[in-house]
Motif scaffolding. Sequence first.
Motif, PDB file in Angstrom:
ATOM      1  N   LYS A  69       0.839  -1.206   0.000  1.00 41.03           N
ATOM      2  CA  LYS A  69       0.000   0.000   0.000  1.00 41.03           C
ATOM      3  C   LYS A  69       0.871   1.252   0.000  1.00 41.03           C
ATOM      4  CE  LYS A  69      -4.132  -1.846   2.232  1.00 41.03           C
ATOM      5  NZ  LYS A  69      -4.997  -1.760   3.423  1.00 41.03           N
ATOM      6  N   ARG A  70       1.943   1.231   0.788  1.00 39.56           N
ATOM      7  CA  ARG A  70       2.857   2.371   0.853  1.00 39.56           C
ATOM      8  C   ARG A  70       3.505   2.617  -0.499  1.00 39.56           C
ATOM      9  NH1 ARG A  70       6.228   1.138   5.240  1.00 39.56           N
ATOM     10  NH2 ARG A  70       4.702   2.110   6.606  1.00 39.56           N
ATOM     11  N   GLU A  71       3.912   1.541  -1.162  1.00 35.45           N
ATOM     12  CA  GLU A  71       4.522   1.683  -2.482  1.00 35.45           C
ATOM     13  C   GLU A  71       3.511   2.256  -3.477  1.00 35.45           C
ATOM     14  OE1 GLU A  71       7.652   1.279  -3.629  1.00 35.45           O
ATOM     15  OE2 GLU A  71       8.250   0.971  -1.542  1.00 35.45           O
ATOM     16  N   GLN A  72       2.275   1.784  -3.403  1.00 37.13           N
ATOM     17  CA  GLN A  72       1.235   2.296  -4.294  1.00 37.13           C
ATOM     18  C   GLN A  72       0.999   3.780  -4.029  1.00 37.13           C
ATOM     19  OE1 GLN A  72      -0.296   0.689  -6.838  1.00 37.13           O
ATOM     20  NE2 GLN A  72      -1.190   2.665  -7.338  1.00 37.13           N
ATOM     21  N   GLU A  75       3.792   5.744  -5.487  1.00 38.46           N
ATOM     22  CA  GLU A  75       3.634   5.875  -6.939  1.00 38.46           C
ATOM     23  C   GLU A  75       2.561   6.913  -7.271  1.00 38.46           C
ATOM     24  OE1 GLU A  75       5.286   4.469  -9.558  1.00 38.46           O
ATOM     25  OE2 GLU A  75       6.702   3.697  -8.072  1.00 38.46           O
ATOM     26  N   ASP A  76       1.444   6.859  -6.536  1.00 35.62           N
ATOM     27  CA  ASP A  76       0.374   7.833  -6.769  1.00 35.62           C
ATOM     28  C   ASP A  76       0.869   9.251  -6.495  1.00 35.62           C
ATOM     29  OD1 ASP A  76      -1.240   5.699  -7.345  1.00 35.62           O
ATOM     30  OD2 ASP A  76      -2.358   5.744  -5.452  1.00 35.62           O
ATOM     31  N   LEU A  77       1.632   9.406  -5.403  1.00 30.59           N
ATOM     32  CA  LEU A  77       2.172  10.711  -5.052  1.00 30.59           C
ATOM     33  C   LEU A  77       3.149  11.207  -6.112  1.00 30.59           C
ATOM     34  CD1 LEU A  77       2.245  12.953  -2.955  1.00 30.59           C
ATOM     35  CD2 LEU A  77       4.096  11.729  -1.808  1.00 30.59           C
ATOM     36  N   THR A  83       2.124  15.858 -12.098  1.00 25.82           N
ATOM     37  CA  THR A  83       0.990  16.644 -12.590  1.00 25.82           C
ATOM     38  C   THR A  83       1.057  18.071 -12.055  1.00 25.82           C
ATOM     39  OG1 THR A  83      -0.378  14.652 -12.652  1.00 25.82           O
ATOM     40  CG2 THR A  83      -1.525  16.756 -12.679  1.00 25.82           C
ATOM     41  N   VAL A  84       1.346  18.220 -10.768  1.00 24.35           N
ATOM     42  CA  VAL A  84       1.451  19.551 -10.170  1.00 24.35           C
ATOM     43  C   VAL A  84       2.595  20.334 -10.815  1.00 24.35           C
ATOM     44  CG1 VAL A  84       2.050  20.773  -8.035  1.00 24.35           C
ATOM     45  CG2 VAL A  84       0.365  18.940  -7.971  1.00 24.35           C
ATOM     46  N   ALA A  85       3.707  19.663 -11.078  1.00 21.06           N
ATOM     47  CA  ALA A  85       4.844  20.340 -11.718  1.00 21.06           C
ATOM     48  C   ALA A  85       4.451  20.837 -13.114  1.00 21.06           C
ATOM     49  CB  ALA A  85       6.037  19.399 -11.808  1.00 21.06           C
ATOM     50  N   ARG A  86       3.724  19.990 -13.863  1.00 23.67           N
ATOM     51  CA  ARG A  86       3.276  20.423 -15.205  1.00 23.67           C
ATOM     52  C   ARG A  86       2.321  21.612 -15.095  1.00 23.67           C
ATOM     53  NH1 ARG A  86       2.885  14.784 -16.262  1.00 23.67           N
ATOM     54  NH2 ARG A  86       0.647  14.891 -15.861  1.00 23.67           N
ATOM     55  N   GLU A  87       1.390  21.508 -14.134  1.00 24.02           N
ATOM     56  CA  GLU A  87       0.428  22.606 -13.950  1.00 24.02           C
ATOM     57  C   GLU A  87       1.145  23.898 -13.555  1.00 24.02           C
ATOM     58  OE1 GLU A  87      -2.868  22.700 -14.528  1.00 24.02           O
ATOM     59  OE2 GLU A  87      -2.749  20.654 -15.287  1.00 24.02           O
ATOM     60  N   LEU A  88       2.141  23.782 -12.668  1.00 31.76           N
ATOM     61  CA  LEU A  88       2.903  24.971 -12.265  1.00 31.76           C
ATOM     62  C   LEU A  88       3.658  25.564 -13.447  1.00 31.76           C
ATOM     63  CD1 LEU A  88       4.322  23.990  -8.765  1.00 31.76           C
ATOM     64  CD2 LEU A  88       2.704  25.809  -9.281  1.00 31.76           C
ATOM     65  N   GLN A  89       4.221  24.694 -14.276  1.00 33.45           N
ATOM     66  CA  GLN A  89       4.936  25.181 -15.452  1.00 33.45           C
ATOM     67  C   GLN A  89       3.972  25.889 -16.400  1.00 33.45           C
ATOM     68  OE1 GLN A  89       8.244  25.191 -15.834  1.00 33.45           O
ATOM     69  NE2 GLN A  89       7.939  26.397 -17.676  1.00 33.45           N
ATOM     70  N   THR A  90       2.792  25.305 -16.573  1.00 31.18           N
ATOM     71  CA  THR A  90       1.775  25.922 -17.425  1.00 31.18           C
ATOM     72  C   THR A  90       1.371  27.279 -16.860  1.00 31.18           C
ATOM     73  OG1 THR A  90       0.949  23.740 -18.042  1.00 31.18           O
ATOM     74  CG2 THR A  90      -0.520  25.595 -18.437  1.00 31.18           C
ATOM     75  N   LEU A  91       1.144  27.313 -15.537  1.00 29.86           N
ATOM     76  CA  LEU A  91       0.765  28.563 -14.887  1.00 29.86           C
ATOM     77  C   LEU A  91       1.870  29.607 -15.033  1.00 29.86           C
ATOM     78  CD1 LEU A  91      -1.371  29.994 -13.176  1.00 29.86           C
ATOM     79  CD2 LEU A  91      -0.192  29.135 -11.154  1.00 29.86           C
TER      80      LEU A  91
END
Length: 144
Positions: A69-72, A75-77, A83-91
């Motif tokens: 569960k921790r590994e999953q 991975e999700d994090l 995704t947050v990095a892409r959104e920040l770059q877009t912003l």
Amino acid sequence: ESHREAHQKQLSRLRDEIEEKQKIIDEIRDMNQKLQLEQEKLSADYDKLKIEDQEREMKLEKLILLNDKREQAREDLKGLEETVARELQTLHNLRKLFVQDLTTRVKKSVELDSDDGGGSAAQKQKISFLENNLEQLTKVHKQV
């Protein structure tokens, strides 16, 4: 009488033999009891160890499940961070475009309104206000 004496000696010898054999039997019984007690103790210890082993096996399975569960979650994090990095770059790119567009508009406005000095100061103040708001929004978005 010599016959009787021989019988008595033989009888005495047989009784001594019986006593020796009885002592040996008693010793063997004692040893057998000791071995049975030791076997029971070892059996009880084995059962206890078997139960402990089963408990440890269950704990191990739980730990493996938690680790999975921790590994999953990791991975999700990781995906979320990307995704947050892409959104920040877009912003950030949108902010640059916005500032460029705003600067271009201000320059055009200044060129058109070169007669009116007071309107230019108001526009500069408005631009400064908008830039501050944009920076605050960017900071909040980065925190999120």
